[in-house]
Design an enzyme around this catalytic site. Structure first.
Site, PDB file in Angstrom:
ATOM      1  N   HIS A  25     -51.939 -48.173  -8.363  1.00 15.62           N
ATOM      2  CA  HIS A  25     -50.738 -47.341  -8.567  1.00 15.62           C
ATOM      3  C   HIS A  25     -49.663 -48.209  -9.203  1.00 15.62           C
ATOM      4  CE1 HIS A  25     -47.830 -44.159  -6.628  1.00 15.62           C
ATOM      5  NE2 HIS A  25     -47.359 -44.588  -7.790  1.00 15.62           N
ATOM      6  N   GLU A 208     -44.477 -38.177  -1.519  1.00 18.96           N
ATOM      7  CA  GLU A 208     -43.592 -39.339  -1.661  1.00 18.96           C
ATOM      8  C   GLU A 208     -42.237 -38.917  -1.083  1.00 18.96           C
ATOM      9  OE1 GLU A 208     -42.641 -40.403  -5.726  1.00 18.96           O
ATOM     10  OE2 GLU A 208     -41.755 -42.331  -5.145  1.00 18.96           O
ATOM     11  N   ASP A 287     -43.540 -49.430  -9.638  1.00 13.95           N
ATOM     12  CA  ASP A 287     -42.722 -49.787 -10.815  1.00 13.95           C
ATOM     13  C   ASP A 287     -42.102 -51.151 -10.546  1.00 13.95           C
ATOM     14  OD1 ASP A 287     -42.659 -47.056 -12.351  1.00 13.95           O
ATOM     15  OD2 ASP A 287     -42.256 -46.557 -10.261  1.00 13.95           O
TER      16      ASP A 287
HETATM   17  N1  HPA Z   1     -42.886 -41.175  -8.385  1.00 12.22           N
HETATM   18  C1  HPA Z   1     -42.961 -40.219  -9.318  1.00 12.22           C
HETATM   19  N2  HPA Z   1     -42.946 -40.498 -10.611  1.00 12.22           N
HETATM   20  C2  HPA Z   1     -42.863 -41.766 -10.997  1.00 12.22           C
HETATM   21  C3  HPA Z   1     -42.783 -42.783 -10.079  1.00 12.22           C
HETATM   22  C4  HPA Z   1     -42.810 -42.475  -8.700  1.00 12.22           C
HETATM   23  O1  HPA Z   1     -42.740 -43.320  -7.785  1.00 12.22           O
HETATM   24  N3  HPA Z   1     -42.712 -43.935 -10.789  1.00 12.22           N
HETATM   25  C5  HPA Z   1     -42.761 -43.605 -12.094  1.00 12.22           C
HETATM   26  N4  HPA Z   1     -42.846 -42.295 -12.222  1.00 12.22           N
HETATM   27 ZN    ZN Z   2     -45.768 -43.778  -8.777  1.00  8.88          ZN
END
Ligand code: HPA
Ligand code: ZN
Length: 346
Positions: A25, A208, A287
């Protein structure tokens, strides 16, 4: 089954750094460091709404997912040429190799680039060339997963899929990312069904910030094999059982969750709870240029905060290979390397 050695607390960080692992991821656009953003802007004759690297870094204070996405898409706008995409991915692979990542599955967001007039060929060619070189020169195997932006329409996702089909053999899977709340997985049921017919492996971000209901529909309506994040699943006992029973992997990203205020601090993260429930959890960086650390920082900081031990390190690393989209023989070879590393700590 491999007998995991007991490792003293002071040697645990070294074990975490040295153990072979896979990263499942990582948004490759989220690996763009501020310095590279400025270098690419300069190379492409673009100006940025930030005076310098320090000013850009000061903007990296997020309150939720959307506050991050606004800056993340702005940062990605410096990517224009095939070489830009190559250089971005190459910088990630160099860091990944230092973190003992033996295999990586990279998300990319074509819609944020094609909307600016960058051709799909430019994006995929640059990333694919970096993957080929990473294996040959750094010993890191890599696969590409194309994500649909869920704040856009399903029609736009279908159009993106069409554009990507000439590069079908360079893309292993399809994912779903961007703003989760208000954009449930089922919005993309038809396009995911089409991707499944085409033989793509399927994953989706769910749980999330969004509710457990989104994890259920990602599984039942999109038929994904892995859930990205999924940390909200702890609020639904039946879902926890389902994930464990069907060995659905969760690609958990602790420093991301911390920076996007999903948990108030790392000590409150539920990674240990997920493992205790028998769920196939993995640790990932999401990220890393924006969230304060690459994969090994995610491991060392989370283990320190939660008091996790060598047995959990082994499980997480093993899960990362088992949940990956590589051939079974390659998985077994990586797991042998993992076992050999743990043997040296006995
Ligand atoms: N969540 C959703 N979209 C995303 C993320 C994330 O953590 N990082 C980059 N795009
Ligand atoms: Zn992500």
């Amino acid at each position: 089954m491999f007998k995991v050695p007991t490792v003293a607390a002071d040697r645990l960080p070294a074990l975490l750094r040295r153990m072979p692992k896979a990263e499942l991821h990582i948004h490759i656009e989220g690996s763009l460091e501020p310095e590279l953003i400025f270098a690419l802007a300069h190379r492409n004759g673009l100006s940025l709404p930030y005076a310098d690297v320090a000013a850009l870094k000061r903007a990296y204070a997020f309150s939720n997912l959307q506050s991050f996405l606004d800056i993340y898409y702005a940062g990605a706008s410096v990517l224009i040429t095939e070489q830009d995409f190559y250089d971005m991915a190459r910088a990630y692979f160099v860091k990944a190799a230092q973190d003992r990542v033996l295999h990586a599955e990279l998300f990319f967001d074509p819609q944020t680039h094609t909307a600016r007039g960058v051709p799909m060929r430019t994006i995929v060619s640059g990333l694919h060339r970096a993957c080929v070189d990473a294996r040959a020169e750094l010993g890191v195997s890599a696969l590409l997963i194309m994500c649909f932006l869920r704040h856009l329409s399903e029609e736009a996702a279908f159009a993106t899929l069409e554009e990507a089909l000439p590069f079908r053999d360079q893309i292993v899977g399809i994912g779903l990312d961007s703003g989760e709340l208000g954009n449930p997985p089922e919005k993309f049921a038809k396009v995911f069904a089409r991707c499944r017919q085409l033989g793509f492996r399927l994953v989706a971000h769910a749980g999330e910030e969004g509710p457990p209901a989104y994890v259920w529909t990602a599984l039942d309506e999109l038929k994904v094999e892995r859930i990205d994040h999924g940390v909200q699943s702890t609020h639904d006992a039946a879902l926890m059982q389902r994930l464990a029973r069907d060995r659905i992997a969760l690609t958990v990203c602790p420093l991301s969750n911390l920076k996007l205020c999903v948990f108030p601090d790392l000590a409150r993260h539920t990674l240990g709870q997920l493992l205790d429930a028998g769920i196939v959890a993995t640790v990932n960086s999401d990220d890393p240029a924006y969230f304060g650390g690459y994969l090994n920082s995610n491991f060392t900081e989370t283990f320190a905060a939660l008091g996790l031990k060598a047995a959990q390190a082994y499980t997480l690393a093993r899960n990362s290979f088992e949940a990956s989209f590589i051939e079974p023989a390659a998985k077994q070879a990586y797991i042998r390397q993992l076992d050999e590393c743990f043997e040296t700590f006995r």
